[in-house]
Design a protein around this motif. Sequence first.
Motif, PDB file in Angstrom:
ATOM      1  N   ALA A  88       0.813  -1.214   0.000  1.00  0.00           N
ATOM      2  CA  ALA A  88       0.000   0.000   0.000  1.00  0.00           C
ATOM      3  C   ALA A  88       0.850   1.269   0.000  1.00  0.00           C
ATOM      4  CB  ALA A  88      -0.934  -0.002   1.206  1.00  0.00           C
ATOM      5  N   ASN A  89       2.068   1.178   0.546  1.00  0.00           N
ATOM      6  CA  ASN A  89       2.932   2.357   0.685  1.00  0.00           C
ATOM      7  C   ASN A  89       3.624   2.697  -0.636  1.00  0.00           C
ATOM      8  OD1 ASN A  89       2.357   1.188   3.243  1.00  0.00           O
ATOM      9  ND2 ASN A  89       3.994   2.386   4.160  1.00  0.00           N
ATOM     10  N   THR A  90       2.841   2.963  -1.656  1.00  0.00           N
ATOM     11  CA  THR A  90       3.348   3.270  -2.992  1.00  0.00           C
ATOM     12  C   THR A  90       2.464   4.334  -3.633  1.00  0.00           C
ATOM     13  OG1 THR A  90       2.083   1.348  -3.766  1.00  0.00           O
ATOM     14  CG2 THR A  90       4.455   1.051  -3.518  1.00  0.00           C
ATOM     15  N   SER A  91       2.993   4.972  -4.658  1.00  0.00           N
ATOM     16  CA  SER A  91       2.244   6.014  -5.354  1.00  0.00           C
ATOM     17  C   SER A  91       1.112   5.427  -6.193  1.00  0.00           C
ATOM     18  CB  SER A  91       3.190   6.799  -6.263  1.00  0.00           C
ATOM     19  OG  SER A  91       3.644   5.958  -7.326  1.00  0.00           O
ATOM     20  N   ALA A  92       0.206   6.297  -6.604  1.00  0.00           N
ATOM     21  CA  ALA A  92      -0.875   5.874  -7.490  1.00  0.00           C
ATOM     22  C   ALA A  92      -0.316   5.324  -8.796  1.00  0.00           C
ATOM     23  CB  ALA A  92      -1.798   7.060  -7.763  1.00  0.00           C
ATOM     24  N   ALA A  93       0.770   5.913  -9.291  1.00  0.00           N
ATOM     25  CA  ALA A  93       1.368   5.455 -10.549  1.00  0.00           C
ATOM     26  C   ALA A  93       1.939   4.053 -10.423  1.00  0.00           C
ATOM     27  CB  ALA A  93       2.455   6.432 -10.991  1.00  0.00           C
ATOM     28  N   VAL A  94       2.540   3.727  -9.283  1.00  0.00           N
ATOM     29  CA  VAL A  94       3.059   2.379  -9.062  1.00  0.00           C
ATOM     30  C   VAL A  94       1.897   1.397  -8.919  1.00  0.00           C
ATOM     31  CG1 VAL A  94       4.270   0.910  -7.397  1.00  0.00           C
ATOM     32  CG2 VAL A  94       5.293   3.072  -8.134  1.00  0.00           C
ATOM     33  N   LYS A  95       0.859   1.778  -8.222  1.00  0.00           N
ATOM     34  CA  LYS A  95      -0.313   0.909  -8.083  1.00  0.00           C
ATOM     35  C   LYS A  95      -0.940   0.641  -9.448  1.00  0.00           C
ATOM     36  CE  LYS A  95      -1.667   2.130  -3.329  1.00  0.00           C
ATOM     37  NZ  LYS A  95      -0.630   3.095  -2.953  1.00  0.00           N
TER      38      LYS A  95
END
Length: 383
Positions: free
Chosen positions: A155-162
């Motif tokens: 979850a500790n990632t940016s929207a772009a990584v998700k």
Amino acid sequence: MDTIEIKPVEFDLPTQGNPAASCKPSQAWARVPAQPSGEEKAALKAEIKALLKARDAVLVAHYYVDAELQDLAEETGGCVSDSLEMARFGRESAHQNLVVAGVRFMGETSKILNPEKRVFMPDLDATCSLDLGCPAEEFAAFCDQHPDRTVVVYANTSAAVKARADWMVTSSIALDIVDHLHAQGKKILWAPDRHLGQYIQRQTGADMMLWQGSCLVHDEFKAEELKMLKAQYPNALVLVHPESPQEVVALADVVGSTTQLIRATQTPGVDTYIVATDNGILHKMRQFAPDKTLIEAPTAGNSATCKSCAHCPWMAMNGLANLRDVLKTGFDTGVGEVHVEPALGQQAYRCIDRMLDFAKTHGISGPRGQGRLEQAHQGVGPA
């Protein structure tokens, strides 16, 4: 209500061109608000409460932010929880606006799950070392090099990584999901926290290729000093978040997410706990278990580094003054508003929705922020 001087912060960044190799330190910064006086705090709280009503807004706060903000969220009908449940609460709330006291990826997750609502943060520069250490373009290139692997991101990632991922997971559901994928014969590409990835790999036996990021807080817990503290308190239970190094996790009695560690303070017959996670959680633990003794696990000692600290500097960027400011002027100027490009948000939503569907199918539920404290800590927690 001036802010103190900007502080440089070290975090781990995978070596350029070889994300699976050892990390190298880089620098970011944190702008921590000055502490208001007691009289100023009372005035700020009263103003914030009035502004929340006037703005049709609800405050959702993470366990790691200042205790004053946690209490204010609950006093005004908001919630204190982990990042996913903060977003879930926002989606179920009748309020049209959300104010997120946490770090940037939490605001983005709230926006992804609540695209029709306006989402604000006291300081949009509050970030996360795991997010910083996993740049979207470099991560996408890493994924492209391994097209045969199922991409699972924390979850500790940016929207772009998700948006590049097949699954998003939180720490309390990650074992279940990776075990499920492993049973299907899937090979995993995991990002960004190497310690959590290694823990899941050991527990499930899955074939996992790990991005080599880390949390600058959890990475600093010290095994040798923890052994000495255990010897000093032989009857204490050691509570460890799996973002910690393997040698620290090996000393734990309980390994779990924020909500799981809070629940662990209710273990029958145990009065003392050594806690290895961000010390912001101690406020909620003390409310949940007021008669228990809570001891912070060591980040200092012979093996300490210049980064040693048990509190996230970016979580500390959330304060009463900048919360008041975003409510007072941000709604009109757009300062502090979280934006996620709609197409990117739709892509990112898929990996989150896949996890939520898995949780529902397997009977894994989460808190909704209100009601008895016992009920509010029975869910999924990523950080």
